[in-house]
Design an enzyme around this catalytic site. Structure first.
Site, mmCIF file in Angstrom:
data_model
loop_
_atom_site.group_PDB
_atom_site.id
_atom_site.type_symbol
_atom_site.label_atom_id
_atom_site.label_comp_id
_atom_site.label_asym_id
_atom_site.label_seq_id
_atom_site.Cartn_x
_atom_site.Cartn_y
_atom_site.Cartn_z
ATOM 1 N N HIS A 108 -10.727 -5.924 8.053
ATOM 2 C CA HIS A 108 -11.832 -5.631 6.735
ATOM 3 C C HIS A 108 -12.454 -5.131 6.716
ATOM 4 C CE1 HIS A 108 -8.914 -9.711 6.475
ATOM 5 N NE2 HIS A 108 -9.116 -9.187 4.602
ATOM 6 N N GLU B 60 0.484 -1.108 0.096
ATOM 7 C CA GLU B 60 0.064 0.164 0.207
ATOM 8 C C GLU B 60 0.943 1.629 0.123
ATOM 9 O OE1 GLU B 60 -2.432 -3.166 0.565
ATOM 10 O OE2 GLU B 60 -0.293 -2.861 1.652
#
Length: 351
Positions: free
Chosen positions: A143, A74
Site C-alpha cells: 500500500h 484493475e
C-alpha cells in the site's frame, strides 16, 4: 515549457482553504458538471466515496451512471476506461492504491498509450487514472509503493504528481481536459496536510498554508510547467509530491540558500526550468521516495549532467528510498527524511 511558474501566486477571485482531498473532490465535481462525457469509476468510489473520501458525495449529486463502483479488477477498470475514451468519453478511473495498478499495466502500455499512434489519430484515450501513492499509512509493500518511473518510461503516457491543494485541483482539471492518457499520482501522506518529515511532530494542517488557498470554480495548472517553491543560489533541489515539503523544511532549518523546484509533472518535464536553475547554482540534489535504482531521479541526473555538465561544481546527488520492498514497521527509516536530505545537502556544499 516556456516559463517556470514563479514563487509567488496570487489567485484571482475568491479562494478557500482546502485540503488536497477536498481540492481533488472539487476538481472532479467541476468537471462532472461542465462536461457530460466525464465519467468516474473505481472500487468503492460511489456510495462510499472512496477509501480516502476523494469522491465523497459525487455519486449522490451526479448519479450512478456518472460515478459508479466497479468489481475488484484493475485490469477491467483500466480496460473499460480505454474503451470509453475511444468511444468519446473522458473517463477518470481510480485505482485504490498505486500498488494495485500492475494488473492494468498491459492495458495502459499496450492500449491507452499507443491508441492515438496506431490508429493514426482516429481514436484517442483521453483518460485520467487517479491513484494514491507513496508512504503515509504504514501500508508497507502492498500500500506504499511509488511506481512513477514505470510510467515515465512509456511513450504516450503523461505522469503528474501534485504537492499542494492548489496544484492538485488545477492539474487534475488540466489532466481530465487533456486528450492523452494521464497517470495522476496523489501523495497520500499530504492528503490532509503538508508533511516536513520530522517524525516526532504531527502533520501540519493545510489550513493557513499559502498553497491551500484554492480558487473557486474552474482553473488549470499547465502540464509540463514546474514551480519554483523558493529561489536560491547555493544549490538546486528537484523534488515532487511529499518530498517538496521535506526539502523545504530541511533547507529552512539549515538556512541553506537553495532553489527548490517542484516538478509537478514528470512527463512532460519542464527541463528548461531545471537547466536554468542548475546553470545558476552549479549544484543539484534530487529527492524522491521511490527506490533508487532506475528511479526517476536517475533520468533527472542524466538530463542535468548532459545539459549542465560544464556548469556543475559537484556531481549530482540523489536522496531516495532504498532498493528494498517498502517495510511496514520501518516506514520512517525507509522514507527519505530530514536527516538523509540534510546529509545530501551537506555533501553537495562541501564539494
Amino acid at each position: 515549457m516556456s516559463e517556470v511558474e514563479s514563487i509567488s501566486r496570487t489567485p484571482a477571485g475568491d479562494t478557500r482553504d482546502l485540503t488536497m482531498i477536498e481540492a481533488i473532490n472539487e476538481a472532479l465535481d467541476i468537471m462532472l458538471e461542465r462536461d457530460p462525457d466525464v465519467i468516474l469509476l473505481g472500487e468503492d468510489i460511489g456510495y462510499f466515496g472512496g477509501v480516502f473520501r476523494a469522491t465523497a458525495g459525487l455519486q449522490e449529486k451526479h448519479g450512478k451512471t456518472r460515478v459508479f463502483d466497479t468489481p475488484i479488477s484493475e485490469c477491467g477498470i483500466i480496460g473499460v476506461a480505454v474503451g470509453m475514451g475511444a468511444y468519446g468519453l473522458r473517463p477518470v478511473p481510480e485505482i485504490q492504491f498505486a500498488d494495485y495498478i500492475y494488473p492494468g499495466l498491459d492495458q495502459l502500455v499496450s492500449e491507452a498509450a499507443r491508441l492515438r499512434y496506431r490508429s493514426a489519430a482516429e481514436f484517442i484515450a483521453p483518460m485520467t487514472v487517479r491513484t494514491p501513492f507513496g508512504g503515509g499509512i504504514f501500508g508497507g509493500q502492498t500500500h506504499s509503493q511509488s511506481p512513477e518511473a514505470l510510467f515515465t518510461h512509456v511513450a504516450g503516457l503523461k505522469t503528474v504528481v501534485p504537492s499542494t491543494p492548489y496544484d492538485a485541483k488545477g492539474l487534475l482539471i488540466a489532466a481530465i481536459e487533456d486528450n492523452d492518457p494521464v497517470i495522476f499520482f496523489e501523495p497520500k501522506r499530504i492528503y490532509n496536510g503538508p508533511f516536513d518529515g520530522y517524525y516526532d511532530q504531527p502533520t501540519r494542517p493545510w489550513k493557513g498554508h499559502p498553497d491551500a488557498h484554492v480558487p473557486e470554480g474552474h482553473y488549470t495548472v499547465s502540464l509540463g510547467q514546474a514551480r519554483i517553491v523558493r529561489a536560491g543560489d547555493a544549490l538546486t533541489v528537484l523534488a515532487y509530491g511529499t518530498m517538496v515539503h521535506v526539502a523545504e523544511a530541511v533547507c529552512r532549518q539549515k538556512a541553506v540558500d537553495a532553489e527548490i523546484i517542484d516538478l509537478r509533472t514528470l512527463v512532460p518535464l519542464d527541463i528548461e526550468a531545471i537547466e536554468k536553475s542548475v546553470r545558476k547554482t552549479g549544484r543539484c540534489l534530487i529527492v524522491h521516495e521511490a527506490t533508487r535504482t532506475s528511479g526517476f531521479g536517475a533520468e533527472l541526473s542524466a538530463l542535468v549532467t548532459e545539459r549542465c555538465f560544464y556548469h556543475l561544481e559537484a556531481p549530482v546527488e540523489r536522496v531516495t528510498g532504498f532498493d528494498t520492498p517498502y517495510p511496514h514497521s520501518l516506514e520512517w527509516a525507509y522514507f527519505p527524511g530530514p536527516v538523509r536530505v540534510g546529509e545530501g545537502i551537506d555533501k553537495l556544499l562541501s564539494e
